[in-house]
Design a protein around this motif. Structure first.
Motif, PDB file in Angstrom:
ATOM      1  N   UNK A   1       1.108  -1.022  -0.185  1.00 30.73           N
ATOM      2  CA  UNK A   1       0.513  -0.258  -0.008  1.00 30.73           C
ATOM      3  C   UNK A   1       0.854   1.495   0.009  1.00 30.73           C
ATOM      4  N   UNK A   2       2.388   0.616   0.372  1.00 30.34           N
ATOM      5  CA  UNK A   2       2.320   2.435   0.682  1.00 30.34           C
ATOM      6  C   UNK A   2       3.194   2.455  -0.663  1.00 30.34           C
ATOM      7  N   UNK A   3       3.588   1.248  -1.415  1.00 33.38           N
ATOM      8  CA  UNK A   3       3.953   1.998  -2.825  1.00 33.38           C
ATOM      9  C   UNK A   3       3.073   2.810  -4.011  1.00 33.38           C
ATOM     10  N   UNK A   4       2.154   1.563  -3.940  1.00 31.19           N
ATOM     11  CA  UNK A   4       1.278   1.800  -4.451  1.00 31.19           C
ATOM     12  C   UNK A   4       0.467   2.999  -4.913  1.00 31.19           C
ATOM     13  N   UNK A   5       0.199   3.534  -3.495  1.00 33.15           N
ATOM     14  CA  UNK A   5      -0.365   4.501  -2.705  1.00 33.15           C
ATOM     15  C   UNK A   5      -1.761   5.082  -3.896  1.00 33.15           C
TER      16      UNK A   5
ATOM     17  N   UNK B   1       9.639  -1.476 -10.177  1.00 27.35           N
ATOM     18  CA  UNK B   1      10.349  -0.886  -9.363  1.00 27.35           C
ATOM     19  C   UNK B   1      10.412  -1.317  -7.767  1.00 27.35           C
ATOM     20  N   UNK B   2      10.084  -2.460  -8.006  1.00 25.58           N
ATOM     21  CA  UNK B   2      10.877  -3.252  -6.804  1.00 25.58           C
ATOM     22  C   UNK B   2      11.828  -3.887  -6.778  1.00 25.58           C
ATOM     23  N   UNK B   3      12.286  -4.423  -7.698  1.00 19.05           N
ATOM     24  CA  UNK B   3      13.733  -4.563  -8.344  1.00 19.05           C
ATOM     25  C   UNK B   3      14.572  -3.176  -7.955  1.00 19.05           C
ATOM     26  N   UNK B   4      13.464  -2.360  -9.209  1.00 23.11           N
ATOM     27  CA  UNK B   4      15.078  -0.837  -9.132  1.00 23.11           C
ATOM     28  C   UNK B   4      15.424  -0.336  -7.936  1.00 23.11           C
ATOM     29  N   UNK B   5      14.800  -0.743  -6.892  1.00 24.55           N
ATOM     30  CA  UNK B   5      15.234  -0.226  -5.259  1.00 24.55           C
ATOM     31  C   UNK B   5      15.226  -1.261  -4.817  1.00 24.55           C
TER      32      UNK B   5
ATOM     33  N   UNK C   1      13.795   3.119   0.448  1.00 24.02           N
ATOM     34  CA  UNK C   1      13.414   2.510  -0.729  1.00 24.02           C
ATOM     35  C   UNK C   1      12.174   3.059  -0.991  1.00 24.02           C
ATOM     36  N   UNK C   2      11.441   2.785  -0.128  1.00 19.30           N
ATOM     37  CA  UNK C   2      10.296   2.664  -0.289  1.00 19.30           C
ATOM     38  C   UNK C   2       9.955   3.273  -0.762  1.00 19.30           C
ATOM     39  N   UNK C   3       9.797   5.178   0.139  1.00 20.92           N
ATOM     40  CA  UNK C   3       9.610   6.118  -0.171  1.00 20.92           C
ATOM     41  C   UNK C   3       9.817   6.838  -2.116  1.00 20.92           C
ATOM     42  N   UNK C   4      10.564   6.397  -2.242  1.00 22.03           N
ATOM     43  CA  UNK C   4      11.762   6.236  -4.136  1.00 22.03           C
ATOM     44  C   UNK C   4      10.957   5.445  -4.558  1.00 22.03           C
ATOM     45  N   UNK C   5      10.629   3.873  -4.243  1.00 21.89           N
ATOM     46  CA  UNK C   5       9.438   3.481  -4.787  1.00 21.89           C
ATOM     47  C   UNK C   5       8.211   4.224  -4.841  1.00 21.89           C
ATOM     48  N   UNK C   6       7.915   4.246  -4.115  1.00 21.43           N
ATOM     49  CA  UNK C   6       6.330   4.935  -4.486  1.00 21.43           C
ATOM     50  C   UNK C   6       6.316   6.070  -4.972  1.00 21.43           C
ATOM     51  N   UNK C   7       7.472   6.740  -5.140  1.00 21.46           N
ATOM     52  CA  UNK C   7       7.191   7.943  -7.096  1.00 21.46           C
ATOM     53  C   UNK C   7       7.872   7.273  -7.703  1.00 21.46           C
ATOM     54  N   UNK C   8       8.247   6.870  -7.825  1.00 21.83           N
ATOM     55  CA  UNK C   8       8.477   5.132  -9.336  1.00 21.83           C
ATOM     56  C   UNK C   8       7.496   5.479 -10.211  1.00 21.83           C
ATOM     57  N   UNK C   9       6.645   4.779  -8.941  1.00 19.48           N
ATOM     58  CA  UNK C   9       5.330   3.390  -9.252  1.00 19.48           C
ATOM     59  C   UNK C   9       4.308   4.693 -10.012  1.00 19.48           C
TER      60      UNK C   9
ATOM     61  N   UNK D   1      20.356   4.757  -9.177  1.00 17.01           N
ATOM     62  CA  UNK D   1      20.617   4.938 -10.724  1.00 17.01           C
ATOM     63  C   UNK D   1      20.589   4.263 -11.802  1.00 17.01           C
ATOM     64  N   UNK D   2      20.602   3.440 -11.959  1.00 13.01           N
ATOM     65  CA  UNK D   2      20.886   2.910 -13.332  1.00 13.01           C
ATOM     66  C   UNK D   2      19.731   2.005 -13.986  1.00 13.01           C
ATOM     67  N   UNK D   3      18.769   1.423 -12.940  1.00  5.54           N
ATOM     68  CA  UNK D   3      17.862   0.275 -12.773  1.00  5.54           C
ATOM     69  C   UNK D   3      16.301   1.375 -13.108  1.00  5.54           C
ATOM     70  N   UNK D   4      16.377   2.284 -11.638  1.00  6.08           N
ATOM     71  CA  UNK D   4      15.337   3.008 -11.432  1.00  6.08           C
ATOM     72  C   UNK D   4      15.130   4.391 -12.527  1.00  6.08           C
ATOM     73  N   UNK D   5      16.845   5.061 -12.529  1.00  2.00           N
ATOM     74  CA  UNK D   5      16.450   6.634 -12.742  1.00  2.00           C
ATOM     75  C   UNK D   5      16.505   6.398 -14.376  1.00  2.00           C
ATOM     76  N   UNK D   6      18.433   6.262 -14.136  1.00  5.60           N
ATOM     77  CA  UNK D   6      18.369   5.190 -16.014  1.00  5.60           C
ATOM     78  C   UNK D   6      17.160   4.833 -17.327  1.00  5.60           C
ATOM     79  N   UNK D   7      16.918   3.681 -16.615  1.00  4.48           N
ATOM     80  CA  UNK D   7      16.295   2.907 -17.030  1.00  4.48           C
ATOM     81  C   UNK D   7      14.873   3.389 -16.680  1.00  4.48           C
ATOM     82  N   UNK D   8      13.820   2.611 -15.718  1.00 10.15           N
ATOM     83  CA  UNK D   8      12.878   3.030 -16.085  1.00 10.15           C
ATOM     84  C   UNK D   8      11.756   4.207 -15.946  1.00 10.15           C
TER      85      UNK D   8
END
Length: 1534
Positions: free
Chosen positions: A759-763, A775-779, A810-818, A842-849
C-alpha cells in the motif's frame, strides 16, 4: 355477592322510563360496543395474516415505513392507556364503596384498555408490512369510540355532574384523545391516499434502510422501541454466541456521518465568518456555529431532562402521601358506604387511596427513567455528531496548513494531536453534560421549595449545609485535575526510562548494570506514587463528600426541627424529606464536574479557533483543484451525495471531478519542451525574508535535471517552492500546460503510512503487477520484502515493523517511481543508501525506468559522480542559482566550478573503494532478520502449544468459549485484592460493612423515632446524632481504605513486574515485541493505578447499598422476598448479557480510535508529499471512514448502556411497586412503610451502577491479568554455588580461557546451537572467530556471559568454572563491545561508568584511547555533557567509540568484540583496530568477525560451521589448506 353489570343493590338500575340514554348503566354498556367491534375485526387479521407470515419470513427492516403522524399516534395512544388506567382505578375505588359489585363502573374501561393496546399492536404490524388499506378498521373504531364517549359526556353535562368530579374529567379527556386520533387517521388518508383517491401515493423507505449495511436502527424504529432500545436485543443476545465485530455493527446512518455533520457545521461557521468579516479584531464564534448546527437536539434533550427532573419529585410526594394515608387508615378504620346513584369520586378522594398512589408512583418512575435515558441518548448522539464534524474540520485545515507553520513550530504535531485526541473529546463531553447546566438549578430550587413545604424553616438549614459544602467539591475537583497532570508527567518520564532499559537490555545484562537502571526507574515511580497518593486522597475525599453531605444535611435538618417545632416529626415528613435530600445531592455533586468541564470546553474552543484561523498555504492559480471543492459539490447535489455515500463505490469517484487527470492511466502528452519554468522567483518560509532569491530556471520536459550544491544551500527548498509549499514573495512558477497535475515526490526524510509495504508503494494507484515488480527491483526492495514475515503485506510504520532509514527511503523512492505521473521530484534519494544500492537505483530506476517512460525528473543529490548522466544541471549556492546548463556548458563556461567538482568526485571515488567492503545494506537486512526471526520462532512455538490445547478440548470448544466470555474473572480479582496485602483487604471489607450497617441503623432509628406517638425527643435526637456522626466518620475511613489498598496493590504489582522483567532471560526479549512489554508498563499500569480503585469503590458501594435496601424492605415486609425471586432472575440475565456485549463494544471503541489518531498524525507529517501527489481527497475520504467507524462503535456502546439502564430502571420501578404494595398490606407501622419505600427508591438509582461497574471492572481486570502473565515467567538464575566473597577480587587476572566440550542452546525445548566445542586460549592472545551467518559465532560470545543455557561441558576462566559463579560477579568482571552501539540518555560520565567507581583521569584516559578526548572537551560540560535518548546527538561511529571507551574503563583482562565494526565507517574501524592492538596488548581479546579480513593477523582463528568447531589454527596455517572453510571465506570476502 352476586355479580351484575349494573349492580343489584339498586332497583332503578334497569329503568329506562326517562329515555334510553338517560340510563347511566346503558350508556356505559354502549361504550363497550366500539371496543368489542375492534377486537372482533383485528384479531382474525392479526392471527391469520401475520401469524402465518411472520412464522415463515422475517419482515426485513427495509419495509419499515413510518406513516404520517407516527410519533404523535404513539404518544396519544400512551396517553390514552394512562387515562384508561385512571378510569379503571377510579371505577374500582368507587366500586369498593358500594354495597354490591357494579361491573359497569370499570369493565368498559378495562375493555377500552385492551382495545387501545390492540390498536397500537395492529397499527405497528400494518406499518411494518406497509399495507395502509387495513387502517380503515382503526378509523371506524376511533369514530365509534368518539361518538359513544361524547354521548356519555353530554349525559353528564345534562345531569349537572360538577367538573371537580374525576369521572367527568376523565370522560372529557377521552373525548379529546379519540378526536385527535381520528384526526391523525384522516391525515394518513390525506397524505397516503390509500382510499377515496384514484392514485395512492408510492413511498420508498428511507435510504439508510435500503442499504443493508446500516445496523444502527434507533432513528428508524417505532417510538416504543426507541424508548426501550428494544431493537438492541438482537445484537446484545448475539454477542453471547459470537463476539461483536465491526461487521455486526455495520455503517453509520447518513444523518450521523462525519461528512453530513461537517457540511452543517462548516456552513454555520462560514456564516459566523461572514458576520465578523468587517470587524478585524473579532474572531468568528465556534459556539454560535455549534449552536446553529446542533442546537435543536440539545433543546430536545433539555426538554426531556426537565420532564424527568419534575417527575423525579413524584417519588417523595407519593411516599409522603402513602405514609400519611397508611397512618390514617390504621387510625380510623370505619369507611362510609355510598349511595349507588351518586357514585362519583372527587380527585382528592381518589388520590388519598394508597394503592392508587403506589400505582402512580410506579408509572411516574417508569416515565421519569424513560425521559432521562432519552435525554442521555440524544446528547450522546449529538456529541458524537459534533465530534465527527469537528474532526473533519480539523483535518481539512491540516491539509491546508502552510508548511512554514509546521516547520517554524507555530503548530507542532503535538498540538495537532492534542486537538484531535483531547480538545474534540472535551467538547463532546461538555455536550453530554450540557443539559445539566440548566436542568440543575431548576431541580435544586424545586427541591428546596418542597422541603420548605414539608418541614418549614428547618429544611433551609439542611439545604444551607448542602450548598455551603458544594464549593469544597469544586475545589477538590480542581485539585484532582492537577494531581492527574503531575502523575502524567512522572509516568511519561518513567516510561522513557523503561523504554531505554528495554532497548538496551542486552548490554545492561552483559555489563551487570540492571540494578542501577532499575533503581532509577523505581525512583521515578516513587515520585509518581507520591502524586498518585494526592490523587487518591482527593478521590477518596470526593467520594466521602458525596456520601457524607446527605447525612450531615439530614442531621442538621431533623435536629433543628426537633428543637424548633412543637409537633413531633411525622414519618410522612421524615421520609419524604430524606428522599428529597437524596435527590438534591446528585445535582450539587455533579455541578462541580459540569462547571469544570465547561471551563475546559471554553479553553478547547479557544485552541480550536486559533487553529482554524492559522495561516493556510497560498492559493496559486495553478492549484486548480481547490481542496474544498469536494465538500462544496456534496452540498450542490445532495441527492447524489447521499447515494454516493451509500453505495459501495467510494465517494471520491463521483465527487471529485477535478481529481480525474491523476487517475487516468493515459498521461496527457507534454507539448512544450519545458515542463516548469520559474521566473524572477523570491520565496520565503513565512518569515518575510527570502530564503531563495532571484531564481530563474527551467526544467526540460522528459529529461533528468540534477540540482547540486553544498548542504543548506536551498536545494530542497527549491523543490518545495516549485510545489507551492513556500510563500512566493514575487515572481512566478509556470507549469507547461496551465494546470499542474500530481507530482511524484520523494522527500528527503522518508515518510511512510501505517500500512502494508504494498500500500505504501502503490499509494492509491491501481495495482499493476509488472510495474510493481519493476519498481521493487529497481529499488532493490525484494530481498528486504522477503525477510518480512508476511512479505509485502507486512504492516510497517508506527504500529508495524520498524525499518531502517535506508529501507524506508527506498520504499519512498519506489512510491515516486510507481506513480504514473509526468513529473518526478526526488529529494536526495541516495542519502541513506550505500554505494551498491545507489548505483543500482541510478541505473535501473532512474536511467532505465524513468527515462524509458519519458518522465521529467528533478533530482537533488550530493553524489557528484552521477553528474555525467544529467541532461540539465542546476548548481546552487546560498539560496541562489550559481549555474544552469548541461555538463558541457558548465565545463566550458565555469572551469573553476568544474575542477572543484572533479576533485570532489575523485575523493568520492576513493571513498567508494573503501566502501566496497563496508556493505551497509547487508547489515540493515541483518538487523531486520534479527528483529523478525526470534518472533517467528516464538509464534511457531505458540502455535504448537495452541494446537495441542485445541485438540484436547475440541468437543466442548464452543461452550467453553461462551463460558469464558460470560464468566467474571474472579481469580484475577482475588489476585489484585491480595496484592494490596491481606490486612488492608480485611480493613476495607470490615469498614465497608460497618459503614453500611451504620447507615441502615440511622434510617431504622428514624423510622422508630417518628412512629412513636409520645417520643422522648432528647434521647432520640442524641442517638440519631451519634449514629450520624459515626456514619460520616466511617464514610471517610472506607473511602480512604479502598484508595490506600488500590495504591499498595499498584505499587506492588509494578515493583514485581519491573524486577521480573529486568531479571528475565535474554531470550524473552528476543521473542516478545518491545511494544508489548512497554504496554504493560504504560496502559496496563495506568489502569491499575488510576482506574481500578474508583471502579472497585463504586461497585462495592452500590452493591452493598442495594443489598442493605433489599434486606431492609424484607425485614419490614417479608412477603417482598417472594416477589423478589422473578426480579432477581431477570436482573441476573440482563447483567450477564450486557457484560459480554459491553466488553466487546468497548474493545471495538478502543481499537477503532487508534487508527484515527494515527491517520491524523501521519497526515500532518506527510503533508508535503500528500499535497505534491494531489491526494488530499483520498486522504479525506479515509479520514471520514475512520471517523465513522470509531463513531459507530461509540454510538453502539452508549446505546448498549442505555439498553441496560432502561431495563434496570424498569426493574427498579417494579421493586418499588412490589415494596409499596406489600408494605401497605403487611406493614407493621407507618415508619417502616416509609423506610421500605425510601430504600426501594434508592435501589432504582444503584442497580444499573452495579452492572456498569461490573462490566468496567471486568475490562480493567484484563490489565491485571496481562501483568500477571509476565509475573509467572522464569527468571535467570542469579545465584551461583560460590559466594561472591570467595571469588578473588582481581579475577580474572591472566585471561586464560579453557572451553571444554561446550554445548549450548537457547532454551530447554530448542535445538543446540553449539555442539561439543573444545578450545584453549592462552592469556593475552588475540583470537578471531569466524563462520557463515548462523554458524553460532554470537552464541559463543553469549556463552561466556551465561546468557544462554550451557547444558553440557564448561568454560573455565583462570581456573574457575563460570557456571559456579553468581551471574552478577561473572558479568561484572568481563567486557564486551556489541555490534549495535547503545548509549543511554544522561551524561557522558554516566554512560562510561554508571556505577560511579572510576576517577575522572581514568575516564579521560579511556576517551583518549578511543580518540574521543578532543571531541568531548569541546562539548559544553565536558564529561557532564548530555547524551540524548539513544545517543542520537552522536554519529554511529562516535557511539561505537564510546562503547570502546566503556569497555576500556572496566579494566578486565578479557575483552570480547562481537562484530563491533560492522556498523561503522572505515576511519573509525581503523582506530578501533589500532586501539585493540595497543591499549589491549596485555589482555585476551576475542573478536567475532563479520568480515574475515579483520582477523588475518590474530594469534589464533576458530572457524565455526553449524555449531561445530571445524578449524582452529593461526590464519597463515589455515590459508594453506586449499579446500578449508577459512580459505573459502577469505576468497569470497565473507
Amino acid at each position: 355477592m352476586r355479580l351484575a353489570f349494573c349492580g343489584n343493590d339498586n332497583a332503578s338500575a334497569y329503568n329506562i322510563s326517562a329515555g334510553v340514554l338517560r340510563n347511566v348503566c346503558f350508556v356505559d354498556a354502549l361504550n363497550l360496543v366500539p371496543h368489542v367491534f375492534l377486537l372482533f375485526i383485528t384479531f382474525p387479521i392479526l392471527f391469520i395474516g401475520w401469524g402465518s407470515q411472520s412464522s415463515k419470513v422475517q419482515i426485513h427492516h427495509n419495509t419499515w415505513l413510518h406513516f404520517p403522524g407516527h410519533n404523535l399516534r404513539w404518544i396519544l395512544t400512551f396517553t390514552l392507556l394512562f387515562v384508561h388506567v385512571c378510569e379503571i382505578a377510579e371505577g374500582i375505588v368507587s366500586d369498593t364503596q358500594m354495597k354490591s359489585r357494579h361491573l359497569h363502573l370499570f369493565l368498559p374501561a378495562i375493555m377500552g384498555f385492551v382495545a387501545a393496546t390492540v390498536s397500537i399492536v395492529y397499527y405497528h404490524n400494518i406499518e411494518t408490512s406497509n399495507f395502509p388499506k387495513l387502517l380503515l378498521a382503526l378509523f371506524l373504531y376511533w369514530i365509534m369510540a368518539f361518538v359513544t364517549k361524547t354521548i356519555k359526556l353530554v349525559r353528564y353535562c345534562q345531569d349537572g355532574v360538577p367538573f371537580s368530579q374525576l369521572r367527568f374529567c376523565i370522560t372529557g379527556i377521552m373525548v379529546i384523545l379519540y378526536g385527535l386520533l381520528m384526526a391523525v387517521e384522516i391525515n394518513v388518508i390525506r397524505v397516503r391516499r390509500y382510499v377515496f383517491f384514484m392514485n395512492p401515493q408510492k413511498v420508498k423507505p428511507p435510504e439508510d434502510l435500503q442499504d443493508l449495511g446500516v445496523r444502527f436502527l434507533q432513528p428508524f424504529v417505532n417510538l416504543l422501541s426507541k424508548a426501550t432500545y428494544w431493537w438492541m436485543n438482537t445484537l446484545i443476545i448475539s454477542a453471547h454466541k459470537k463476539p461483536v465485530d465491526l461487521k455486526a455493527i455495520g455503517k453509520l446512518p447518513i444523518a450521523m456521518r462525519a461528512l453530513t455533520n461537517y457540511v452543517c457545521l462548516k456552513e454555520a461557521y462560514e456564516e459566523q465568518k461572514k458576520k465578523v468579516a468587517d470587524q478585524p479584531n473579532r474572531s468568528p464564534s465556534i459556539w454560535l456555529a455549534m449552536y446553529s448546527a446542533f442546537g435543536r437536539p440539545i433543546l430536545l434533550s433539555s426538554t426531556f431532562r426537565y420532564l424527568a427532573d419534575l417527575l423525579g419529585f413524584a417519588g417523595p410526594l407519593c411516599i409522603s402521601g402513602i405514609v400519611q394515608g397508611f397512618q390514617n387508615t390504621t387510625n380510623n378504620t370505619n369507611t362510609t358506604e355510598k349511595d349507588p346513584s351518586n357514585s362519583y369520586l372527587s380527585s382528592e378522594e381518589f388520590l388519598r387511596n394508597v394503592y392508587v398512589l403506589a400505582v402512580l408512583l410506579f408509572l411516574a418512575l417508569i416515565l421519569q427513567r424513560t425521559f432521562l435515558q432519552a435525554s442521555y441518548y440524544v446528547t450522546t448522539e449529538t456529541g458524537i455528531n459534533l465530534r465527527g464534524a469537528l474532526l473533519a474540520m480539523i483535518y481539512n485545515k491540516i491539509l491546508r496548513l502552510s508548511t512554514s507553520n509546521l516547520s517554524m513550530g507555530e503548530m507542532t504535531l503535538g498540538q495537532i494531536n492534542n486537538l484531535v485526541a483531547i480538545e474534540t473529546n472535551q467538547l463532546m463531553w461538555f455536550l453530554f453534560l450540557c443539559p445539566n447546566l440548566w436542568a440543575m438549578p431548576v431541580q435544586i430550587i424545586m427541591g428546596v421549595i418542597l422541603l420548605y413545604n414539608l418541614l418549614g424553616v428547618s429544611a433551609l438549614v439542611g439545604a444551607a449545609v448542602i450548598v455551603l459544602l458544594a464549593p469544597i467539591q469544586y475545589f477538590i475537583a480542581t485539585k484532582l485535575a492537577e494531581a492527574q497532570k503531575s502523575t502524567l508527567d512522572y509516568s511519561t518520564e518513567r516510561l522513557k526510562k523503561t523504554n531505554e532499559i528495554l532497548k538496551g537490555i542486552k548490554l545492561l545484562k552483559l555489563y551487570a548494570w540492571e540494578h542501577i537502571f532499575c533503581t532509577s526507574v523505581e525512583e521515578t515511580r516513587m515520585k509518581e506514587l507520591t502524586s498518585l497518593k494526592t490523587f487518591a486522597l482527593h478521590t477518596s475525599l470526593s467520594i466521602f463528600m458525596n456520601a457524607a453531605i446527605p447525612i450531615a444535611a439530614v442531621l442538621a435538618t431533623f435536629v433543628t426541627y426537633a428543637y424548633t417545632n412543637d409537633k413531633p416529626l411525622q414519618p410522612a415528613q421524615a421520609f419524604a424529606s430524606l428522599s428529597l435530600f437524596h435527590i438534591l445531592v446528585t445535582p450539587l455533586f455533579l455541578l462541580s464536574t459540569v462547571v469544570r468541564f465547561a471551563v475546559k470546553a471554553i479553553i478547547s474552543v479557544q485552541k480550536l479557533n486559533e487553529f482554524l484561523l492559522s495561516d493556510e498555504i497560498g492559493d496559486d492559480s495553478w492549484r486548480g483543484g481547490d481542496s474544498s471543492v469536494a465538500y462544496e459539490s456534496c452540498k450542490k447535489h445532495t441527492g447524489l451525495h447521499t447515494k454516493a455515500i451509500n453505495r459501495r463505490q467510494p465517494l471520491r469517484y463521483q465527487l471529485e471531478s477535478y481529481e480525474q487527470p491523476t487517475r487516468k492511466q493515459t498521461r496527457p502528452v507534454e507539448i512544450d519542451d519545458i515542463a516548469i519554468k520559474v521566473t524572477n522567483g523570491y520565496f520565503s518560509w513565512g518569515s518575510g525574508l527570502a530564503t531563495l532569491s532571484n531564481i530563474n530556471i527551467r526544467i526540460p520536459t522528459g529529461q533528468m535535471t540534477m540540482i547540486v550544491g553544498q548542504v543548506g544551500c536551498g536545494k530542497s527548498s527549491l523543490l518545495l517552492a516549485i510545489l507551492g509549499e513556500m510563500q512566493t514573495l514575487e515572481g512566478k512558477v509556470h507549469w507547461s500546460n496551465r494546470n499542474r497535475y500530481s507530482v511524484a515526490y520523494a522527500a528527503q526524510k522518508p515518510w511512510l503510512l501505517n500500512a502494508t509495504v504494498e500500500e505504501n508503494i502503490i499509494f492509491g494507484s491501481p495495482f499493476n503487477k509488472q510495474r510493481y515488480k519493476a519498481v521493487t527491483d529497481a529499488c532493490s526492495l525484494q530481498p528486504d520484502i522477503d525477510l518480512l514475515p508476511f512479505g509485502d503485506q507486512t504492516e510497517i510504520g508506527e504500529r508495524g515493523i520498524n525499518l531502517s532509514g535506508g529501507q524506508r527511503q527506498r520504499i519512498c523512492v519506489a512510491r515516486a517511481l510507481y506513480q504514473n505521473t509526468n513529473i518526478v521530484f526526488l529529494d536526495d534519494p541516495f542519502s541513506a543508501l550505500d554505494i551498491h544500492l545507489s548505483d543500482h537505483l541510478m541505473q535501473e530506476g532512474i536511467l532505465k525506468f524513468l527515462q524509458e517512460d519519458k518522465r521529467t525528473l528533478v533530482l537533488v543529490t550530493h553524489k557528484l559522480q552521477y553528474l555525467p548522466h544529467a541532461d540539465w544541471i542546476i548548481a546552487m549556492k546560498d539560496g541562489m542559482v550559481l549555474r544552469e546548463g548541461t555538463l558541457k556548458d558548465i565545463q566550458n563556461k565555469d572551469i573553476e566550478l568544474y575542477e572543484h567538482w572533479k576533485t570532489l568526485m575523485n575523493r568520492q571515488d576513493q571513498e567508494l573503494e573503501k566502501d566496497m567492503e563496508a556493505d551497509q545494506t547487508t547489515l540493515e537486512r541483518k538487523t531486520l532478520r534479527r528483529a523478525m526471526y526470534p518472533r517467528e520462532s516464538k509464534s511457531q512455538l505458540e502455535d504448537e502449544d495452541e494446537e495441542e490445547e485445541e485438540e484436547e478440548d475440541e468437543d466442548d470448544n464452543m461452550s467453553t468459549v461462551l463460558r469464558l466470555r460470560t464468566k467474571m474473572p474472579w481469580k484475577t480479582c482475588w489476585r489484585y485484592l491480595t496484592s494490596g496485602g491481606f490486612f488492608l483487604l480485611f480493613l476495607m471489607i470490615f469498614s465497608k460493612l460497618l459503614k453500611h450497617s451504620v447507615i441502615v441503623a440511622i434510617d431504622y432509628w428514624l423510622a422508630t423515632w417518628t412512629s412513636m406517638d409520645n417520643a422522648n425527643e432528647t434521647y432520640h435526637v442524641a442517638v440519631f446524632s451519634i449514629l450520624s456522626g459515626a456514619g460520616i466518620v466511617l464514610c471517610l475511613i472506607t473511602s480512604l481504605t479502598v484508595e490506600w489498598m488500590g495504591l499498595t496493590a499498584a505499587k506492588n504489582l509494578h515493583h514485581n513486574l519491573l524486577n521480573k522483567i529486568i531479571l528475565g532471560p535474554i531470550r524473552f526479549f528476543d521473542m516478545t515485541p518491545l511494544g508489548l512489554i512497554l504496554n504493560r508498563f504504560s496502559a496496563d499500569t495506568n489502569i491499575i493505578d488510576q482506574h481500578i480503585p474508583p471502579t472497585l469503590e463504586s461497585l462495592t458501594r452500590s452493591t452493598l447499598l442495594c443489598l442493605s435496601a433489599i434486606g431492609m424492605i424484607s425485614y419490614a415486609t417479608p412477603w417482598f422476598l417472594v416477589a423478589l425471586v422473578p426480579l432477581g432472575i431477570a436482573f441476573y440475565f440482563i447483567q450477564k448479557y450486557f457484560r459480554v456485549a459491553s466488553k466487546d463494544l468497548q474493545e471495538l471503541d478502543d481499537s477503532t480510535q487508534l487508527p484515527l489518531l494515527c491517520h491524523f498524525s501521519e497526515t500532518a507529517e506527510g503533508l508535503t508529499t500528500i499535497r505534491a501527489f494531489r491526494h488530499e481527497a483520498r486522504f479525506k475520504q479515509r479520514m471520514l471512514e475512520l471517523t465513522d467507524t470509531n463513531n459507530i462503535a461509540y454510538l453502539f456502546l452508549s446505546a448498549a448502556n442505555r439498553w441496560l439502564e432502561v431495563r434496570t430502571d424498569y426493574l427498579g420501578a417494579c421493586i418499588v411497586l412490589t415494596a409499596a404494595v406489600t408494605s401497605i398490606t403487611e406493614g407493621p407501622n407507618s415508619g417502616f412503610v416509609g423506610l421500605g419505600l425510601l430504600y426501594a427508591l434508592t435501589i432504582t438509582n444503584y442497580l444499573n451502577w452495579v452492572v456498569r461497574n461490573l462490566a468496567d471492572l471486568e475490562v480493567q481486570m484484563g490489565a491485571v491479568k496481562k501483568v500477571h502473565s509476565f509475573l509467572n515467567m522464569e527468571s535467570e538464575n542469579y545465584d551461583g554455588y560460590l559466594d561472591p566473597s570467595q571469588v578473588p577480587k582481581d579475577w580474572p587476572q591472566e585471561g586464560e580461557i579453557k572451553i571444554e566440550n561446550l554445548c549450548v542452546r537457547y532454551e530447554n525445548n530448542l535445538k543446540p546451537v553449539l555442539k561439543h566445542v573444545k578450545a584453549y586460549i592462552k592469556p593475552g592472545q588475540k583470537v578471531g572467530i569466524c563462520g557463515r551467518t548462523g554458524s553460532g559465532k554470537s552464541s559463543l560470545s553469549l556463552a561466556f556471559f551465561r546468557m544462554v543455557d550451557i547444558f553440557d561441558g564448561r568454560i573455565v576462566i583462570d581456573g574457575i568454572d563460570i557456571s559456579k559463579l553468581p551471574l552478577h560477579t561473572l558479568r561484572s568482571r568481563l567486557s564486551i563491545i556489541l555490534q549495535d552501539p547503545i548509549l543511554f540518555s544522561g551524561s557522558i560520565r554516566f554512560n562510561l561508568d554508571p556505577e560511579c567507581k572510576c576517577t575522572d583521569d581514568r575516564l579521560w584516559e579511556a576517551l583518549e584511547i578511543a580518540q574521543l578526548k578532543n571531541m568531548v572537551k569541546s562539548l559544553p560540560g565536558g564529561l557532564d555533557a548530555m547524551v540524548t535518548e539513544g545517543g542520537e546527538n552522536f554519529s554511529v561511529g562516535q557511539r561505537q567509540l564510546f562503547c570502546l571507551a566503556r569497555a576500556f574503563v572496566r579494566k578486565s583482562s578479557i575483552l570480547i568484540m562481537d562484530e563491533a565494526t560492522a556498523s561503522i565507517d572505515m576511519a573509525t574501524e581503523n582506530i578501533l583496530q589500532k586501539v585493540v592492538m595497543t591499549a589491549f596488548a596485555d589482555r585476551t581479546v576475542v573478536t567475532i568477525a563479520h568480515r574475515v579480513s579483520h582477523i588475518l593477523d590474530a594469534n589464533i582463528v576458530l572457524v565455526l560451521s553449524e555449531g561445530f568447531l571445524v578449524e582452529c589454527d593461526t590464519a597463515s596455517n589455515l590459508l594453506l589448506k586449499e579446500d578449508g572453510l577459512f580459505t573459502t571465506l577469505v576468497k569470497t570476502h565473507k
